[in-house]
Scaffold this active site. Structure first.
Site, mmCIF file in Angstrom:
data_model
loop_
_atom_site.group_PDB
_atom_site.id
_atom_site.type_symbol
_atom_site.label_atom_id
_atom_site.label_comp_id
_atom_site.label_asym_id
_atom_site.label_seq_id
_atom_site.Cartn_x
_atom_site.Cartn_y
_atom_site.Cartn_z
ATOM 1 N N ARG A 139 -2.471 10.360 7.347
ATOM 2 C CA ARG A 139 -3.087 9.253 6.593
ATOM 3 C C ARG A 139 -4.211 8.145 6.977
ATOM 4 O O ARG A 139 -4.193 7.951 8.032
ATOM 5 C CB ARG A 139 -2.168 8.250 5.738
ATOM 6 C CG ARG A 139 -1.376 8.969 4.817
ATOM 7 C CD ARG A 139 -0.239 8.050 4.206
ATOM 8 N NE ARG A 139 0.909 7.651 5.339
ATOM 9 C CZ ARG A 139 1.997 7.296 5.448
ATOM 10 N NH1 ARG A 139 2.152 6.389 4.131
ATOM 11 N NH2 ARG A 139 2.814 6.925 6.330
ATOM 12 N N ASP A 153 1.482 12.301 10.772
ATOM 13 C CA ASP A 153 0.942 11.220 9.777
ATOM 14 C C ASP A 153 -0.632 11.401 9.747
ATOM 15 O O ASP A 153 -1.362 10.886 10.551
ATOM 16 C CB ASP A 153 1.503 9.911 10.015
ATOM 17 C CG ASP A 153 1.099 8.879 8.925
ATOM 18 O OD1 ASP A 153 0.369 9.483 7.943
ATOM 19 O OD2 ASP A 153 1.900 8.107 8.861
ATOM 20 N N GLU A 168 -0.865 12.319 -0.880
ATOM 21 C CA GLU A 168 0.556 12.959 -0.934
ATOM 22 C C GLU A 168 0.946 13.382 0.658
ATOM 23 O O GLU A 168 -0.023 13.896 1.224
ATOM 24 C CB GLU A 168 0.413 13.895 -2.047
ATOM 25 C CG GLU A 168 1.646 14.787 -2.098
ATOM 26 C CD GLU A 168 2.851 14.175 -2.532
ATOM 27 O OE1 GLU A 168 3.778 14.245 -1.936
ATOM 28 O OE2 GLU A 168 2.968 13.666 -3.852
ATOM 29 N N GLY A 169 2.162 13.672 0.677
ATOM 30 C CA GLY A 169 2.597 13.878 1.783
ATOM 31 C C GLY A 169 2.265 13.572 3.051
ATOM 32 O O GLY A 169 1.950 14.262 4.224
ATOM 33 N N ARG A 170 1.895 12.262 3.157
ATOM 34 C CA ARG A 170 1.452 11.589 4.543
ATOM 35 C C ARG A 170 -0.005 12.384 4.785
ATOM 36 O O ARG A 170 -0.180 12.586 5.805
ATOM 37 C CB ARG A 170 2.422 11.725 5.484
ATOM 38 C CG ARG A 170 3.377 10.792 5.717
ATOM 39 C CD ARG A 170 3.985 10.371 6.994
ATOM 40 N NE ARG A 170 5.516 10.536 6.863
ATOM 41 C CZ ARG A 170 6.305 11.653 7.471
ATOM 42 N NH1 ARG A 170 5.843 12.591 8.029
ATOM 43 N NH2 ARG A 170 7.459 11.506 7.046
ATOM 44 N N CYS A 191 13.625 11.235 0.130
ATOM 45 C CA CYS A 191 12.870 10.216 0.742
ATOM 46 C C CYS A 191 13.166 8.745 0.052
ATOM 47 O O CYS A 191 14.096 8.730 -0.657
ATOM 48 C CB CYS A 191 11.410 10.419 0.818
ATOM 49 S SG CYS A 191 10.813 10.495 -0.946
ATOM 50 N N THR A 218 11.136 15.655 9.886
ATOM 51 C CA THR A 218 9.993 15.521 9.184
ATOM 52 C C THR A 218 8.799 15.774 9.980
ATOM 53 O O THR A 218 7.753 16.255 9.587
ATOM 54 C CB THR A 218 10.153 14.249 8.157
ATOM 55 O OG1 THR A 218 8.930 14.126 7.408
ATOM 56 C CG2 THR A 218 10.248 13.034 9.163
ATOM 57 N N ALA A 245 0.879 -1.110 0.037
ATOM 58 C CA ALA A 245 0.094 0.014 0.061
ATOM 59 C C ALA A 245 0.878 1.273 0.077
ATOM 60 O O ALA A 245 1.595 1.530 1.043
ATOM 61 C CB ALA A 245 -0.942 -0.042 1.060
ATOM 62 N N LYS A 261 0.939 1.317 9.744
ATOM 63 C CA LYS A 261 0.505 0.786 8.345
ATOM 64 C C LYS A 261 -0.199 -0.477 8.578
ATOM 65 O O LYS A 261 -1.294 -0.683 8.351
ATOM 66 C CB LYS A 261 1.200 0.966 7.165
ATOM 67 C CG LYS A 261 0.936 0.817 5.965
ATOM 68 C CD LYS A 261 1.686 0.904 4.752
ATOM 69 C CE LYS A 261 2.478 2.218 4.543
ATOM 70 N NZ LYS A 261 2.965 2.250 3.228
#
Ligand SMILES: Nc1nc2c(ncn2[C@@H]2O[C@H](COP(=O)(O)OP(=O)(O)OP(=O)(O)O)[C@@H](O)[C@H]2O)c(=O)[nH]1
Ligand SMILES: [Zn+2]
EC number: 3.5.4.25
Length: 209
Positions: A128, A126, A92-94, A65, A114, A50, A154
């Site tokens: 996501r 994060d 995009e971009g977490r 990255c 980051t 994923a 994840k």
């Protein structure tokens, strides 16, 4: 999450010929893609990734990255294995989007890591979500996966979203001088299973010489 399947086509790549499946999130209109190869609906666990969108790493060859290297490795592993699936998730971009990621990179250019950069912009480290994965995999007939990732969150998020993750497969590639600090921060602050490189401070070594 409600996901609508739209269409499939062939996608020839340097690694082999994949089938590309397009999906749309009904509430947001976001478009996601799955690339599959071989027999993935037999019930046997499927090698899977994923992968969250990283325009800079996936398409623009960024060395900041590890995304581009991981994308290549995942497609190559699936092709070597003869069967598997890659979900290309448009977050995009977490999850903060491309332009905010560029703002975050600007802060990183000035010394932030980051996670700090995201937080200074008012975002979580994060942002996501992985709710789209289960309906995408279900549509493809995938019952269980061997997930290529170093990210424990994840694995947890996919499992909580109803995906049967039977194994985590490490995907540690592409470390270079430009992403060394980024990868160390992923391990230290986000809990990724990554070997960290020891930093030796030599700046004062000659002070008493
Ligand atoms: N906000 C932000 N996002 C970044 C930065 N570097 C990379 N990204 C994003 O991070 C995401 C990386 O996603 P993945 O490749 O799924 O990686 P991961 O969650 O770290 O875990 P792995 O499965 O181990 O690769 C992509 O959406 C990138 O755009 C950064 O410095 N700041
Ligand atoms: Zn990236």
């Amino acid at each position: 999450m409600s996901i609508k399947y739209i269409a499939s086509s062939k996608l020839p790549t340097p690694f082999g010929i994949f089938t590309m499946h397009g999906f749309e999130e009904e509430s947001t209109g976001k478009e996601h893609v799955a690339l599959s190869m071989g027999d993935i609906d037999s019930g046997e666990p499927v090698l899977a990734r994923a992968h969250s969108e990283c325009l800079t790493g996936d398409a623009l060859f960024s060395m900041r990255c590890d995304c581009g290297y991981q994308l290549e490795e995942a497609l190559s592993s699936i092709a070597k294995n003869g069967r598997g699936v890659l979900l290309y998730l448009r977050q995009e971009g977490r999850g903060i989007g491309l332009l905010n990621k560029i703002k975050a990179y600007n802060l990183q250019d000035q010394g932030a890591d980051t996670v700090e950069a995201n937080e200074r912009l008012g975002f979580g480290a994060d942002m996501r979500q992985y709710d789209m994965c289960q309906p995408m995999l279900e549509h493809l007939g995938v019952k269980a996966i061997r997930l290529m990732t170093n990210n424990p969150r994840k694995v947890k998020a996919l499992s909580e979203a109803g995906v049967d993750v039977v194994e985590r497969v490490s995907i540690e590639v592409g470390r270079n001088p430009h992403n060394d600090g980024y990868l160390n921060t992923k391990a230290a602050k986000l809990g990724h299973y990554l070997k960290t490189t020891a930093k030796v401070d030599i700046s004062h070594q000659d002070d008493d010489a």
